[in-house]
Design an enzyme around this catalytic site. Sequence first.
Site, PDB file in Angstrom:
ATOM      1  N   GLY A   1     -15.260 -63.190 -62.443  1.00 15.20           N
ATOM      2  CA  GLY A   1     -15.720 -64.480 -62.973  1.00 15.20           C
ATOM      3  C   GLY A   1     -15.625 -64.499 -64.489  1.00 15.20           C
TER       4      GLY A   1
ATOM      5  N   GLY B   1     -16.401 -67.494 -66.893  1.00 20.53           N
ATOM      6  CA  GLY B   1     -17.715 -68.146 -66.833  1.00 20.53           C
ATOM      7  C   GLY B   1     -18.529 -67.902 -68.097  1.00 20.53           C
TER       8      GLY B   1
ATOM      9  N   GLU C   1     -10.810 -64.347 -61.683  1.00 24.95           N
ATOM     10  CA  GLU C   1     -11.405 -65.687 -61.564  1.00 24.95           C
ATOM     11  C   GLU C   1     -11.090 -66.230 -60.173  1.00 24.95           C
ATOM     12  OE1 GLU C   1     -13.223 -68.163 -62.269  1.00 24.95           O
ATOM     13  OE2 GLU C   1     -14.230 -67.345 -64.003  1.00 24.95           O
TER      14      GLU C   1
ATOM     15  N   MET D   1     -30.858 -58.560 -66.494  1.00 22.83           N
ATOM     16  CA  MET D   1     -30.393 -57.249 -66.964  1.00 22.83           C
ATOM     17  C   MET D   1     -30.962 -56.891 -68.337  1.00 22.83           C
ATOM     18  SD  MET D   1     -27.664 -55.974 -64.995  1.00 22.83           S
ATOM     19  CE  MET D   1     -27.142 -56.561 -63.398  1.00 22.83           C
TER      20      MET D   1
ATOM     21  N   HIS E   1     -34.409 -73.129 -68.009  1.00 23.71           N
ATOM     22  CA  HIS E   1     -33.005 -72.767 -68.217  1.00 23.71           C
ATOM     23  C   HIS E   1     -32.184 -74.010 -68.562  1.00 23.71           C
ATOM     24  CE1 HIS E   1     -34.075 -68.985 -66.195  1.00 23.71           C
ATOM     25  NE2 HIS E   1     -32.992 -68.484 -66.742  1.00 23.71           N
TER      26      HIS E   1
ATOM     27  N   LYS F   1     -27.685 -74.773 -64.767  1.00 23.54           N
ATOM     28  CA  LYS F   1     -28.085 -73.726 -63.809  1.00 23.54           C
ATOM     29  C   LYS F   1     -28.213 -74.349 -62.411  1.00 23.54           C
ATOM     30  CE  LYS F   1     -31.274 -69.921 -63.005  1.00 23.54           C
ATOM     31  NZ  LYS F   1     -30.188 -68.988 -62.660  1.00 23.54           N
TER      32      LYS F   1
HETATM   33  P1  NAD Z   1     -20.742 -69.808 -64.518  1.00 26.58           P
HETATM   34  O1  NAD Z   1     -20.598 -70.857 -63.476  1.00 26.58           O
HETATM   35  O2  NAD Z   1     -20.494 -70.180 -65.958  1.00 26.58           O
HETATM   36  O3  NAD Z   1     -19.767 -68.561 -64.188  1.00 26.58           O
HETATM   37  C1  NAD Z   1     -19.488 -68.087 -62.899  1.00 26.58           C
HETATM   38  C2  NAD Z   1     -17.987 -67.798 -62.857  1.00 26.58           C
HETATM   39  O4  NAD Z   1     -17.683 -67.119 -61.632  1.00 26.58           O
HETATM   40  C3  NAD Z   1     -17.131 -69.075 -62.900  1.00 26.58           C
HETATM   41  O5  NAD Z   1     -16.183 -68.977 -63.943  1.00 26.58           O
HETATM   42  C4  NAD Z   1     -16.477 -69.098 -61.521  1.00 26.58           C
HETATM   43  O6  NAD Z   1     -15.190 -69.690 -61.518  1.00 26.58           O
HETATM   44  C5  NAD Z   1     -16.430 -67.597 -61.201  1.00 26.58           C
HETATM   45  N1  NAD Z   1     -16.215 -67.352 -59.773  1.00 26.58           N
HETATM   46  C6  NAD Z   1     -16.772 -67.959 -58.697  1.00 26.58           C
HETATM   47  N2  NAD Z   1     -16.254 -67.485 -57.543  1.00 26.58           N
HETATM   48  C7  NAD Z   1     -15.357 -66.533 -57.902  1.00 26.58           C
HETATM   49  C8  NAD Z   1     -14.476 -65.681 -57.154  1.00 26.58           C
HETATM   50  N3  NAD Z   1     -14.421 -65.706 -55.817  1.00 26.58           N
HETATM   51  N4  NAD Z   1     -13.695 -64.811 -57.839  1.00 26.58           N
HETATM   52  C9  NAD Z   1     -13.725 -64.743 -59.192  1.00 26.58           C
HETATM   53  N5  NAD Z   1     -14.523 -65.559 -59.956  1.00 26.58           N
HETATM   54  C10 NAD Z   1     -15.323 -66.427 -59.306  1.00 26.58           C
HETATM   55  O7  NAD Z   1     -22.197 -69.220 -64.325  1.00 26.58           O
HETATM   56  P2  NAD Z   1     -23.027 -68.238 -65.299  1.00 26.58           P
HETATM   57  O8  NAD Z   1     -23.987 -69.040 -66.112  1.00 26.58           O
HETATM   58  O9  NAD Z   1     -22.094 -67.305 -65.998  1.00 26.58           O
HETATM   59  O10 NAD Z   1     -23.912 -67.463 -64.229  1.00 26.58           O
HETATM   60  C11 NAD Z   1     -23.310 -66.713 -63.189  1.00 26.58           C
HETATM   61  C12 NAD Z   1     -24.407 -66.054 -62.340  1.00 26.58           C
HETATM   62  O11 NAD Z   1     -25.063 -65.054 -63.132  1.00 26.58           O
HETATM   63  C13 NAD Z   1     -25.497 -67.011 -61.862  1.00 26.58           C
HETATM   64  O12 NAD Z   1     -25.898 -66.608 -60.567  1.00 26.58           O
HETATM   65  C14 NAD Z   1     -26.618 -66.785 -62.873  1.00 26.58           C
HETATM   66  O13 NAD Z   1     -27.882 -67.114 -62.374  1.00 26.58           O
HETATM   67  C15 NAD Z   1     -26.473 -65.298 -63.090  1.00 26.58           C
HETATM   68  N6  NAD Z   1     -27.075 -64.752 -64.337  1.00 26.58           N
HETATM   69  C16 NAD Z   1     -27.708 -63.540 -64.209  1.00 26.58           C
HETATM   70  C17 NAD Z   1     -28.224 -62.919 -65.329  1.00 26.58           C
HETATM   71  C18 NAD Z   1     -28.817 -61.530 -65.172  1.00 26.58           C
HETATM   72  O14 NAD Z   1     -29.227 -60.918 -66.179  1.00 26.58           O
HETATM   73  N7  NAD Z   1     -28.863 -60.998 -63.949  1.00 26.58           N
HETATM   74  C19 NAD Z   1     -28.124 -63.528 -66.593  1.00 26.58           C
HETATM   75  C20 NAD Z   1     -27.479 -64.764 -66.679  1.00 26.58           C
HETATM   76  C21 NAD Z   1     -26.937 -65.360 -65.534  1.00 26.58           C
END
Ligand code: NAD
Length: 265
Positions: free
Chosen positions: A7, A10, A33, A124, A154, A158
Site C-alpha cells: 500500500g 497510501g 499497490e 505503533m 481522526h 478515516k
Molecule cells: P490509505 O487509504 O491512505 O492507504 C491504504 C493504501 O493501501 C491505499 O493506497 C490502497 O490503495 C492500498 N491497498 C489497498 N489494498 C491493497 C492491496 N490489495 N495491495 C496493495 N495495496 C493495497 O490509508 P492510511 O491512512 O494510510 O491507513 C491505512 C491503514 O493503517 C488503516 O487501517 C489505518 O487505520 C491504519 N493506521 C494504523 C496506524 C498504526 O500505528 N497501527 C497508524 C495510522 C494508520
Amino acid sequence: MKIAVMGAAGRMGLELVRAVSAAPGCTLSGASERPGSAALGKDVGELAGLGHLGVAVSDNSEAVIAAAGAILDFTSPEATADFAKRAAEHGTVHVIGTTGLDGASEAAIQEAAKKTVIIKAGNMSLGVNLLVALTRKVAAALGEDFDIEIVEMHHRNKVDAPSGTALMLGQAAAEGRGVSLTQRSVRARDGHTGPRTVGDIGFATLRGGSVVGDHTVIFAGDGERIELTHLAADRGIFARGAVKAAQWGKGRAPGLYAMTDVLGI
Ligand code: NAD
C-alpha cells in the site's frame, strides 16, 4: 535488512517509504499497490518526495513479499489477511498496522503466525503503547466507581470507528478491571439512553480535518476526574515504530507479537 512497503502510495505507505529509506541497515526492496492504482509503475521514491530510488510500484504482491525479509502493511483488512498467508509461505516478517480487521482476517493472521513472525498493533507509537500500559494500571487501581470513557479524533478520511487505538485502550481498561470489553463496551449513544450503567466502558468518535490521531482515556469519579491523553502530530511516529518492529522481528521464532513486545513494556 530488505523491507518492502505494501500500500506504498497510501498516507501511511509514503511515510513508511521515507522511514525505511532513512533507517540505517535497511533497504527498500519493493513497493506494492492494489490493482488499478494510479501509482503502478511509478518510482516510489519520487512519489514520497525522496527522488529516484529505482523501486517501481507493483501490483504483484506475491513477488514483493517473496523478495523481502519483512513487509510493512498499513492497507485494508482484506489485503492484510491475504498478505499474511503469503508471508507465512515465504517466511517473511509481517508488520501489520491495518485496523478494522474482522474475525476472518484475525483468524487468517493467527494461522499465518504459526509459520512466520507477525507483529500487529493498532498503534505503533511508543507514546500510545505507554498510554495503553498506564490505562491498564489506572483501571486496575480505581475500580468501577470511576466511569471510563475513551474519546478519539481522526482526520475526515478515516474509514473505521472507533479507531484501532481506541479499541486497544478499551481492551487495556477492561483487562485492568478484569472484565470482558465485548460485554462492557458502549460504542454509540443516541436518544433516550437512560443513565449510564456502572462498569460500562464508553467510546466517543470524532472525525474531521487533518487530525493524525488524538486519544484521551477519562476516568470520571465523584468530584474528580483523571484524563490520560496522547496527541499524534506526525504519521512518522507510526512509520518509525513499524521499521523498528521489522528489525526486532528478524530471526525470531514464529508467533503473533504486539508492539509492547518490541518496546519491552
Ligand atoms: P490509505 O487509504 O491512505 O492507504 C491504504 C493504501 O493501501 C491505499 O493506497 C490502497 O490503495 C492500498 N491497498 C489497498 N489494498 C491493497 C492491496 N490489495 N495491495 C496493495 N495495496 C493495497 O490509508 P492510511 O491512512 O494510510 O491507513 C491505512 C491503514 O493503517 C488503516 O487501517 C489505518 O487505520 C491504519 N493506521 C494504523 C496506524 C498504526 O500505528 N497501527 C497508524 C495510522 C494508520
